[in-house]
Write a protein that holds these residues in place. Structure first.
Motif, PDB file in Angstrom:
ATOM      1  N   HIS A  43      70.072 -82.358 -18.571  1.00 15.56           N
ATOM      2  CA  HIS A  43      70.958 -81.427 -17.383  1.00 15.56           C
ATOM      3  C   HIS A  43      72.307 -81.722 -17.696  1.00 15.56           C
ATOM      4  O   HIS A  43      73.254 -81.508 -16.787  1.00 15.56           O
ATOM      5  N   LEU A  44      72.962 -82.069 -18.814  1.00 16.61           N
ATOM      6  CA  LEU A  44      74.188 -82.366 -18.796  1.00 16.61           C
ATOM      7  C   LEU A  44      75.207 -81.045 -18.458  1.00 16.61           C
ATOM      8  O   LEU A  44      76.112 -81.198 -17.887  1.00 16.61           O
ATOM      9  N   GLU A  45      74.871 -80.086 -19.230  1.00 15.75           N
ATOM     10  CA  GLU A  45      75.610 -78.871 -18.915  1.00 15.75           C
ATOM     11  C   GLU A  45      75.706 -78.348 -17.375  1.00 15.75           C
ATOM     12  O   GLU A  45      76.819 -78.093 -16.840  1.00 15.75           O
ATOM     13  N   GLU A  46      74.726 -78.389 -16.989  1.00 17.64           N
ATOM     14  CA  GLU A  46      74.623 -78.191 -15.368  1.00 17.64           C
ATOM     15  C   GLU A  46      75.390 -79.200 -14.423  1.00 17.64           C
ATOM     16  O   GLU A  46      76.129 -78.970 -13.570  1.00 17.64           O
ATOM     17  N   PHE A  47      75.213 -80.451 -14.998  1.00 20.66           N
ATOM     18  CA  PHE A  47      75.959 -81.674 -14.245  1.00 20.66           C
ATOM     19  C   PHE A  47      77.166 -81.312 -14.324  1.00 20.66           C
ATOM     20  O   PHE A  47      78.119 -81.521 -13.467  1.00 20.66           O
ATOM     21  N   VAL A  48      77.895 -80.969 -15.744  1.00 19.23           N
ATOM     22  CA  VAL A  48      79.322 -80.877 -15.634  1.00 19.23           C
ATOM     23  C   VAL A  48      79.710 -79.518 -14.917  1.00 19.23           C
ATOM     24  O   VAL A  48      80.858 -79.715 -14.379  1.00 19.23           O
TER      25      VAL A  48
END
Length: 161
Positions: A43-48
């Protein structure tokens, strides 16, 4: 005479070393590394994007230094920083992450910003944003109440540590 000198020297540095060792021990986590790894891998992109959404919502003073950047540039810059941050946590090296960030700030090596451009309210604001972002993704990681409480306690120790 030499013994007295050594004893006085040990007494002088012991409290400092004890505080440093205690701080490092306090930042060794049980749950947070797995959660950080989960965010990095899934979920890196969503977390960013959640971090950026909260940054805009809070309108922290540091936001003005990013106004000339496109959404894509800001996302790319944030992706790098948040990836590094999560990687330190995933490796259970929170103390190293704090030291790394402090050294970068002291040597004026922050991306985009000069160290004097970080306002006092930016620091707790960024900590708040990180915690809120973590909390939003927590139910995607676990539904176990005890594990959630453990992660929240470790997030608090990191943010307040």
């Amino acid at each position: 005479m030499v013994l007295f000198f050594l004893l006085s020297y040990i007494k002088e540095i012991s409290p400092v070393q004890t505080v440093i060792e205690k701080r490092k021990a306090d930042l060794q986590f049980t749950y947070l590394p797995l959660f950080a790894k989960f965010l990095l891998e899934h979920h890196l992109e969503e977390f960013v994007q959640e971090n950026l959404r909260l940054l805009r919502q809070m309108n922290l003073p540091l936001l003005k230094y990013f106004q000339g950047m496109t959404h894509e540039q800001l996302t790319a810059q944030s992706l790098t920083g948040i990836s590094d941050f999560l990687r330190f946590l995933a490796e259970n090296r929170a103390s190293d992450q704090i030291d790394h960030a402090r050294k970068r700030w002291l040597s004026n090596q922050l991306p985009v910003l000069n160290r004097d451009e970080v306002a006092a309210e930016d620091i707790p604001g960024v900590s708040y944003i990180r915690k809120q972002s973590f909390l939003k993704f927590l139910p995607l990681f676990t539904s176990d109440t005890q594990e959630m409480l453990g992660i929240i306690a470790e997030i608090d120790r990191y943010v307040l540590g």
